[in-house]
Design a protein around this motif. Structure first.
Motif, PDB file in Angstrom:
ATOM      1  N   THR A 150      57.834   7.687   7.392  1.00 13.44           N
ATOM      2  CA  THR A 150      59.004   8.304   8.182  1.00 13.44           C
ATOM      3  C   THR A 150      59.013   7.076   9.435  1.00 13.44           C
ATOM      4  O   THR A 150      60.235   7.519  10.153  1.00 13.44           O
ATOM      5  N   GLY A 151      58.301   6.751  10.263  1.00 10.81           N
ATOM      6  CA  GLY A 151      57.720   6.423  11.166  1.00 10.81           C
ATOM      7  C   GLY A 151      57.180   6.800  12.256  1.00 10.81           C
ATOM      8  O   GLY A 151      56.925   7.880  12.120  1.00 10.81           O
ATOM      9  N   PRO A 152      56.677   6.725  13.705  1.00  9.24           N
ATOM     10  CA  PRO A 152      56.142   7.562  14.689  1.00  9.24           C
ATOM     11  C   PRO A 152      56.985   8.493  15.278  1.00  9.24           C
ATOM     12  O   PRO A 152      58.710   8.272  15.128  1.00  9.24           O
ATOM     13  N   LEU A 153      57.185   9.041  15.646  1.00  9.56           N
ATOM     14  CA  LEU A 153      57.865  10.071  16.710  1.00  9.56           C
ATOM     15  C   LEU A 153      58.259   9.364  17.502  1.00  9.56           C
ATOM     16  O   LEU A 153      57.600   9.013  18.603  1.00  9.56           O
ATOM     17  N   PRO A 154      59.665   9.771  18.131  1.00  5.46           N
ATOM     18  CA  PRO A 154      60.292  10.470  17.847  1.00  5.46           C
ATOM     19  C   PRO A 154      61.272  10.217  16.095  1.00  5.46           C
ATOM     20  O   PRO A 154      61.601   8.977  16.402  1.00  5.46           O
ATOM     21  N   TRP A 155      61.292  11.079  15.242  1.00  8.63           N
ATOM     22  CA  TRP A 155      62.060  10.524  14.449  1.00  8.63           C
ATOM     23  C   TRP A 155      63.234  10.059  14.472  1.00  8.63           C
ATOM     24  O   TRP A 155      64.345  10.515  15.010  1.00  8.63           O
ATOM     25  N   LYS A 156      64.152   8.808  13.554  1.00 10.26           N
ATOM     26  CA  LYS A 156      65.062   8.494  14.059  1.00 10.26           C
ATOM     27  C   LYS A 156      66.035   8.908  12.715  1.00 10.26           C
ATOM     28  O   LYS A 156      66.706   8.224  11.891  1.00 10.26           O
ATOM     29  N   PHE A 157      66.169   9.879  12.272  1.00  9.09           N
ATOM     30  CA  PHE A 157      66.977  11.062  11.235  1.00  9.09           C
ATOM     31  C   PHE A 157      67.997  11.475  11.600  1.00  9.09           C
ATOM     32  O   PHE A 157      68.064  13.012  12.822  1.00  9.09           O
ATOM     33  N   THR A 158      69.297  11.675  10.869  1.00  7.17           N
ATOM     34  CA  THR A 158      69.963  11.977  11.016  1.00  7.17           C
ATOM     35  C   THR A 158      69.903  14.000  10.897  1.00  7.17           C
ATOM     36  O   THR A 158      69.791  14.651  11.707  1.00  7.17           O
ATOM     37  N   LYS A 159      68.826  14.350   9.579  1.00  9.54           N
ATOM     38  CA  LYS A 159      68.412  15.057   9.425  1.00  9.54           C
ATOM     39  C   LYS A 159      67.013  14.816   8.106  1.00  9.54           C
ATOM     40  O   LYS A 159      66.357  13.741   7.244  1.00  9.54           O
ATOM     41  N   VAL A 160      66.028  16.133   8.503  1.00 11.47           N
ATOM     42  CA  VAL A 160      64.792  15.827   8.068  1.00 11.47           C
ATOM     43  C   VAL A 160      65.148  17.675   7.441  1.00 11.47           C
ATOM     44  O   VAL A 160      64.843  18.721   7.698  1.00 11.47           O
ATOM     45  N   TYR A 161      64.702  17.130   6.265  1.00 15.21           N
ATOM     46  CA  TYR A 161      64.823  18.095   4.927  1.00 15.21           C
ATOM     47  C   TYR A 161      62.663  18.684   4.903  1.00 15.21           C
ATOM     48  O   TYR A 161      62.430  17.569   4.620  1.00 15.21           O
ATOM     49  N   ARG A 162      62.895  19.646   4.639  1.00 16.36           N
ATOM     50  CA  ARG A 162      61.057  19.874   4.169  1.00 16.36           C
ATOM     51  C   ARG A 162      62.059  20.362   2.314  1.00 16.36           C
ATOM     52  O   ARG A 162      62.557  20.677   2.279  1.00 16.36           O
ATOM     53  N   THR A 163      60.166  19.997   1.648  1.00 13.61           N
ATOM     54  CA  THR A 163      60.680  20.926   0.271  1.00 13.61           C
ATOM     55  C   THR A 163      61.330  21.572  -0.446  1.00 13.61           C
ATOM     56  O   THR A 163      62.041  21.411  -1.654  1.00 13.61           O
ATOM     57  N   GLN A 164      60.820  22.890   0.664  1.00 13.75           N
ATOM     58  CA  GLN A 164      61.737  23.604   0.514  1.00 13.75           C
ATOM     59  C   GLN A 164      62.413  24.041  -0.084  1.00 13.75           C
ATOM     60  O   GLN A 164      63.472  25.046   0.236  1.00 13.75           O
ATOM     61  N   ASP A 165      63.611  22.739   0.662  1.00 18.08           N
ATOM     62  CA  ASP A 165      64.852  22.859   1.280  1.00 18.08           C
ATOM     63  C   ASP A 165      66.186  21.941   1.298  1.00 18.08           C
ATOM     64  O   ASP A 165      66.966  21.778   0.781  1.00 18.08           O
ATOM     65  N   LEU A 166      65.486  22.057  -0.888  1.00 21.08           N
ATOM     66  CA  LEU A 166      66.491  21.029  -1.414  1.00 21.08           C
ATOM     67  C   LEU A 166      67.642  21.352  -1.637  1.00 21.08           C
ATOM     68  O   LEU A 166      69.193  20.452  -1.998  1.00 21.08           O
TER      69      LEU A 166
END
Length: 226
Positions: A150-166
């Motif tokens: 993922t790289g270091p914080l803060p992350w550079k993603f539009t969105k982060v999902y947990r596996t339970q949020d597929l």
């Protein structure tokens, strides 16, 4: 499939989707879903029986700041899927070591470079995790800390999902591409192991690793060994 994409992250250029995959965090499933909506991908017949197809189409790469920079443009939908670190590590053992028996493919173990069994019980495996990571490239790849992908914080993603949020990811991808997207269940472990099943000595060995991984994912998960 456009071969030049093998050198970068998982991308679907037609829809400007970029995905940073994390081993043992539903990456086979997410890659399978992306391949089915990617006009540049021709899915081979063996996809019905071989989950490794998705990894040949979209290899998993560790995070690289310069490589990821192109996909931070607001026009791109960039995401990753994270998993509880303890569950992810337990799955690396049950799937890669127990079910797929990948330690038997290690030439270093075959040569006797390490005095390690190829079919270790979980306590032995995790107490000697650093040695197994050195002996097996597959174990090393599947047991990197989350931050390696993922790289270091803060992350550079539009969105982060947990596996339970597929399910949420499927809906967001459907909106993005204008058609229904289904995320299949690929390469799920049939063997179950909980960190609470391990000995106290093993938990102590894993504690420093968990402190780092759970600190990185503090927004999403609590450390069971804290």
């Amino acid at each position: 499939m456009k071969q030049e994409r093998l050198a970068v992250v998982v991308v679907v250029p037609t829809y400007k989707i970029a995905y940073m995959a994390i081993p043992k965090a539903a990456c086979s499933s997410v890659k399978a879903a992306l391949a089915r909506i990617d006009p540049d991908v021709t899915i081979p017949p063996e996809a019905a029986t071989d989950f490794q197809v998705w990894h040949r189409i979209y290899p998993t790469r560790r995070y690289n700041k310069n490589r990821w920079q192109s996909y931070r443009d607001p026009e791109w939908f960039s995401f990753t899927v994270v998993r509880d670190p303890a569950k992810r590590l337990m799955a690396a053992y049950t799937n890669r070591v127990v079910e797929l028996r990948e330690l038997h493919n290690s030439r270093r173990l075959q040569r006797g470079d390490f005095d390690l069994p190829m079919d270790p019980d979980p306590d032995f495996f995790f107490q000697h995790l650093d040695e197994y990571r050195e002996a097996s490239s597959s174990v090393k790849h599947h047991t990197f800390l989350t931050s390696a992908f993922t790289g270091p914080l803060p992350w550079k993603f539009t969105k982060v999902y947990r596996t339970q949020d597929l399910g949420d990811l499927a809906r967001d991808l459907s909106d993005r591409v204008g058609q229904g997207v289904v995320i299949p269940r690929e390469n799920a472990s049939t063997t179950r192991l909980d960190v609470r099943d391990l000995s106290d000595k093993t938990k102590d060995a894993l504690r420093p690793r968990f402190e780092r991984d759970y600190a990185h994912l503090a927004e999403f998960y609590d450390n069971p060994l804290a």
